[in-house]
Write an enzyme that holds these catalytic residues in place. Sequence first.
Site, mmCIF file in Angstrom:
data_model
loop_
_atom_site.group_PDB
_atom_site.id
_atom_site.type_symbol
_atom_site.label_atom_id
_atom_site.label_comp_id
_atom_site.label_asym_id
_atom_site.label_seq_id
_atom_site.Cartn_x
_atom_site.Cartn_y
_atom_site.Cartn_z
ATOM 1 N N SER A 124 0.830 -1.200 0.000
ATOM 2 C CA SER A 124 0.000 0.000 0.000
ATOM 3 C C SER A 124 0.870 1.258 0.000
ATOM 4 O O SER A 124 1.627 1.460 -0.956
ATOM 5 C CB SER A 124 -0.956 -0.070 1.200
ATOM 6 O OG SER A 124 -1.918 0.936 1.154
ATOM 7 N N ASP B 11 -10.200 -3.962 -5.163
ATOM 8 C CA ASP B 11 -9.541 -2.976 -4.292
ATOM 9 C C ASP B 11 -10.302 -1.648 -4.378
ATOM 10 O O ASP B 11 -10.388 -1.045 -5.452
ATOM 11 C CB ASP B 11 -8.088 -2.794 -4.766
ATOM 12 C CG ASP B 11 -7.259 -1.955 -3.813
ATOM 13 O OD1 ASP B 11 -7.841 -1.101 -3.109
ATOM 14 O OD2 ASP B 11 -6.040 -2.153 -3.776
ATOM 15 N N HIS C 279 -8.115 -4.588 -0.891
ATOM 16 C CA HIS C 279 -6.843 -3.907 -0.637
ATOM 17 C C HIS C 279 -5.961 -4.730 0.307
ATOM 18 O O HIS C 279 -4.745 -4.605 0.298
ATOM 19 C CB HIS C 279 -7.100 -2.512 -0.051
ATOM 20 C CG HIS C 279 -5.903 -1.615 -0.146
ATOM 21 N ND1 HIS C 279 -5.394 -1.170 -1.348
ATOM 22 C CD2 HIS C 279 -5.085 -1.095 0.817
ATOM 23 C CE1 HIS C 279 -4.333 -0.399 -1.127
ATOM 24 N NE2 HIS C 279 -4.131 -0.343 0.175
HETATM 25 C C1 MLT Z 1 -1.328 5.995 -0.175
HETATM 26 O O1 MLT Z 1 -1.679 6.977 0.444
HETATM 27 O O2 MLT Z 1 -0.133 5.695 -0.372
HETATM 28 C C2 MLT Z 1 -2.393 5.118 -0.721
HETATM 29 O O3 MLT Z 1 -3.622 5.794 -0.704
HETATM 30 C C3 MLT Z 1 -2.475 3.829 0.025
HETATM 31 C C4 MLT Z 1 -2.804 4.054 1.474
HETATM 32 O O4 MLT Z 1 -1.890 4.294 2.249
HETATM 33 O O5 MLT Z 1 -3.979 3.992 1.845
#
Ligand code: MLT
Length: 209
Positions: free
Chosen positions: A105, A155, A186
Amino acid sequence: MTELSLIHRFEPGTDAGRRPLLLLHGTGGDESDLLPLGRAVAPGAALLSPRGAVLENGMPRFFRRLAEGVFDEADVRRRADDLAEFVAAARRAYGIDAPVALGFSNGANIAAATLLLRPEALAGAVLLRPMMPLGDPPEADLAGKPVLMLSGATDPIVPADNARRLADLLGRAGARVEHAVLPAGHGLTQTDIARIGAWMERERVPATA
Ligand code: MLT
């Protein structure tokens, strides 16, 4: 940046056939989060696991964002540089080769940014639920670097075409990209862990290298 400016954990490797892993957690995680995953998918690999230095409502991250999926790109660039400098300092301190990033992520997104902006810092990357980290990415030379991207078909954070554009971009830069879309959201699943483990086996360092 001073030497080893990021809070981190390091576990030395015991298997010379495994590249070191740079473990990069998701939003709200820390340097302990991905150690079990690293041990599971690459037993015996050296593990270098920093904590993101940005705080969002108390939750560690690797760069600032303006909203979910909307990134502060100046900060992305600065933090990718910081991460590359941290990796260089950690390599000197611990005597390890260039690592393969294993990021989830937000950690996958800083890994993708670092690949594009500071390709020398990483030997390759496993990007779990990544998205495009930059609107105007530089033309990087990623010749031969292996990249595994695992996206989730349902996701809610990463649109399918966004992940596809990242895979295309990395491939055009010369990376050896394998991109799979798993029946997942996700969050990570057992299928992710099996896919990463198989990829790590294929990417072992040849004994003659
Ligand atoms: C981010 O902010 O890098 C992406 O939205 C993934 C997350 O951290 O939720």
